[in-house]
Design a protein around this motif. Structure first.
Motif, mmCIF file in Angstrom:
data_model
loop_
_atom_site.group_PDB
_atom_site.id
_atom_site.type_symbol
_atom_site.label_atom_id
_atom_site.label_comp_id
_atom_site.label_asym_id
_atom_site.label_seq_id
_atom_site.Cartn_x
_atom_site.Cartn_y
_atom_site.Cartn_z
ATOM 1 N N ILE A 1 0.844 -1.207 0.000
ATOM 2 C CA ILE A 1 0.000 0.000 0.000
ATOM 3 C C ILE A 1 0.875 1.251 0.000
ATOM 4 O O ILE A 1 0.687 2.154 -0.835
ATOM 5 C CB ILE A 1 -0.942 -0.011 1.230
ATOM 6 C CG1 ILE A 1 -2.010 -1.104 1.073
ATOM 7 C CG2 ILE A 1 -1.612 1.354 1.412
ATOM 8 C CD1 ILE A 1 -2.691 -1.486 2.384
ATOM 9 N N VAL A 2 1.832 1.324 0.918
ATOM 10 C CA VAL A 2 2.686 2.511 1.016
ATOM 11 C C VAL A 2 3.517 2.670 -0.268
ATOM 12 O O VAL A 2 3.667 3.787 -0.787
ATOM 13 C CB VAL A 2 3.580 2.453 2.268
ATOM 14 C CG1 VAL A 2 4.552 3.628 2.295
ATOM 15 C CG2 VAL A 2 2.720 2.458 3.538
ATOM 16 N N SER A 3 4.007 1.567 -0.792
ATOM 17 C CA SER A 3 4.793 1.617 -2.036
ATOM 18 C C SER A 3 3.965 2.141 -3.203
ATOM 19 O O SER A 3 4.474 2.887 -4.051
ATOM 20 C CB SER A 3 5.343 0.229 -2.377
ATOM 21 O OG SER A 3 6.268 -0.182 -1.401
ATOM 22 N N LEU A 4 2.692 1.759 -3.246
ATOM 23 C CA LEU A 4 1.808 2.262 -4.307
ATOM 24 C C LEU A 4 1.697 3.785 -4.237
ATOM 25 O O LEU A 4 1.810 4.483 -5.247
ATOM 26 C CB LEU A 4 0.421 1.615 -4.177
ATOM 27 C CG LEU A 4 -0.638 1.947 -5.244
ATOM 28 C CD1 LEU A 4 -1.647 0.805 -5.365
ATOM 29 C CD2 LEU A 4 -1.400 3.240 -4.942
ATOM 30 N N PHE A 5 1.488 4.307 -3.019
ATOM 31 C CA PHE A 5 1.374 5.763 -2.853
ATOM 32 C C PHE A 5 2.697 6.455 -3.204
ATOM 33 O O PHE A 5 2.692 7.543 -3.779
ATOM 34 C CB PHE A 5 0.923 6.108 -1.432
ATOM 35 C CG PHE A 5 -0.562 5.999 -1.227
ATOM 36 C CD1 PHE A 5 -1.376 7.116 -1.336
ATOM 37 C CD2 PHE A 5 -1.155 4.781 -0.929
ATOM 38 C CE1 PHE A 5 -2.756 7.031 -1.156
ATOM 39 C CE2 PHE A 5 -2.530 4.669 -0.743
ATOM 40 C CZ PHE A 5 -3.333 5.796 -0.862
ATOM 41 N N GLU A 6 3.816 5.816 -2.857
ATOM 42 C CA GLU A 6 5.124 6.393 -3.208
ATOM 43 C C GLU A 6 5.312 6.414 -4.720
ATOM 44 O O GLU A 6 5.770 7.419 -5.285
ATOM 45 C CB GLU A 6 6.240 5.580 -2.543
ATOM 46 C CG GLU A 6 6.331 5.826 -1.044
ATOM 47 C CD GLU A 6 7.357 4.947 -0.362
ATOM 48 O OE1 GLU A 6 7.924 5.391 0.660
ATOM 49 O OE2 GLU A 6 7.593 3.806 -0.821
ATOM 50 N N LYS A 7 4.960 5.325 -5.357
ATOM 51 C CA LYS A 7 5.088 5.229 -6.820
ATOM 52 C C LYS A 7 4.264 6.308 -7.517
ATOM 53 O O LYS A 7 4.665 6.860 -8.545
ATOM 54 C CB LYS A 7 4.622 3.836 -7.254
ATOM 55 C CG LYS A 7 4.760 3.539 -8.736
ATOM 56 C CD LYS A 7 4.261 2.126 -9.022
ATOM 57 C CE LYS A 7 3.935 1.984 -10.499
ATOM 58 N NZ LYS A 7 3.217 0.723 -10.796
ATOM 59 N N LYS A 8 3.101 6.631 -6.917
ATOM 60 C CA LYS A 8 2.214 7.655 -7.488
ATOM 61 C C LYS A 8 2.608 9.070 -7.055
ATOM 62 O O LYS A 8 1.967 10.047 -7.445
ATOM 63 C CB LYS A 8 0.764 7.382 -7.068
ATOM 64 C CG LYS A 8 0.153 6.142 -7.700
ATOM 65 C CD LYS A 8 -0.192 6.409 -9.147
ATOM 66 C CE LYS A 8 -0.935 5.270 -9.790
ATOM 67 N NZ LYS A 8 -1.264 5.572 -11.214
ATOM 68 N N GLY A 9 3.650 9.185 -6.221
ATOM 69 C CA GLY A 9 4.066 10.506 -5.739
ATOM 70 C C GLY A 9 3.098 11.122 -4.751
ATOM 71 O O GLY A 9 3.059 12.340 -4.576
ATOM 72 N N ARG A 10 2.340 10.266 -4.054
ATOM 73 C CA ARG A 10 1.294 10.780 -3.156
ATOM 74 C C ARG A 10 1.487 10.355 -1.691
ATOM 75 O O ARG A 10 0.601 10.576 -0.864
ATOM 76 C CB ARG A 10 -0.093 10.295 -3.637
ATOM 77 C CG ARG A 10 -0.490 10.740 -5.029
ATOM 78 C CD ARG A 10 -0.597 12.255 -5.168
ATOM 79 N NE ARG A 10 -1.420 12.883 -4.164
ATOM 80 C CZ ARG A 10 -2.765 12.966 -4.228
ATOM 81 N NH1 ARG A 10 -3.407 12.451 -5.256
ATOM 82 N NH2 ARG A 10 -3.442 13.563 -3.274
ATOM 83 N N ALA A 11 2.626 9.744 -1.362
ATOM 84 C CA ALA A 11 2.818 9.229 -0.001
ATOM 85 C C ALA A 11 2.793 10.340 1.051
ATOM 86 O O ALA A 11 2.373 10.120 2.191
ATOM 87 C CB ALA A 11 4.118 8.441 0.094
#
Length: 290
Positions: free
Chosen positions: A158-168
């Motif tokens: 989940i956190v990696s997905l947000f990081e990948k999207k630049g939204r973490a």
């Protein structure tokens, strides 16, 4: 450690029992009496979330049901997007932040259209990666997400997905145990420490979503570093429905907000060895050898 001012979220969820006048009162009481920072509702599309079999099955606890089937029960408790727009307007009128948990793609799209300050992804839906990606791409506000019923591997995904999207850095992660109510031994407060160690530098903040009884645990959660505190909220814990018994009534939310603000004010070091408030007492009371 520098403590942030605590943010208290009164989670009304579906405790309005499908009635807009009760939802309006929940908003007014949360704002004026409880002094909560935000109030949160829920948005679901039951036909999208449930299989036909689940939709047509009876409610597992018929006493708490608002319909002949579980699907009818869920539909009864839903507000449409225009009603949510009205809830948001009422919140703005009394100076409390409006928010909603979204459980499916349809709900995510509808609530994003209202542009609330933040949107919550509940524990049940935090692995709905299609919805998470859509929100990252289409919603510009803060996103809050609970880690109830979630494996460590799923957390990282989940956190990696947000990081990948630049939204973490728009993401607030909540420690949460999914039970109603949760006994104290299952609250597992030290998970907040683990989450801070693993994720605090990667996301916006860490929060705590509690389903326990009373308000002592929440203060401990805050001192451990959870700056967002979310509790279920109802006007009457004896009302019909599954969430009321695990919710705080208005006086509980009011005391929680008061106590957290008091702890925030107290959580710092002395800025001088003898505080001004102590000077006069030192002159009068401190032992001196004559």
């Amino acid at each position: 450690m520098e403590y942030r001012k605590p943010i208290v979220i009164a989670e009304a969820g579906c405790n309005h029992m499908g009635q807009m006048d009760i939802a309006h009162e929940l908003i007014n009481v949360a704002a004026y009496f409880c002094k909560a920072d935000a109030i949160k509702f829920q948005k679901r599309c039951p036909k999208e979330l449930l299989t036909e079999e689940q939709y047509n099955a009876p409610h597992p606890n018929p006493y708490n049901s608002y319909g002949k089937t579980y699907g009818e029960h869920r539909e009864f408790l839903e507000f449409d997007v225009d009603q949510h727009a009205q809830l948001k307007k009422w919140c703005e009128e009394v100076g409390i932040i409006y928010s909603t948990s979204v459980w499916d793609m349809t709900s995510a799209r509808e609530i994003t259209g209202l542009n609330p300050r933040f949107i919550k992804i509940p524990s049940a839906c935090n692995t709905h990666y299609e919805m998470l990606e859509w929100l990252c791409d289409n919603y510009e506000g803060e996103m809050q997400l609970s880690f109830g019923m979630t494996k460590r591997e799923e957390e990282e995904q989940i956190v990696s997905l947000f990081e990948k999207k630049g939204r973490a850095k728009d993401l607030v992660l909540y420690n949460c145990t999914s039970g109603y109510p949760v006994p104290f031994k299952d609250v597992c407060l030290l998970e907040i420490t683990r989450m801070r160690q693993q994720y605090e530098d990667r996301v916006k903040a860490i929060g705590f979503s509690g389903h326990h009884l009373g308000i002592a645990v929440d203060v401990a959660a805050y001192t451990l570093g959870a700056s967002y505190i979310e509790r279920h909220y109802t006007l009457d814990r004896t009302w019909k429905g599954t969430d009321h018994a695990a919710s705080l009534e208005p006086d509980g939310i009011r005391k929680l907000k008061r106590n957290l603000d008091a702890v925030y004010e107290a959580l710092h070091y002395k800025d001088t060895e003898i505080l001004p408030i102590e000077e006069e007492q030192r002159k009068k009371l401190k032992y001196r050898k004559h």
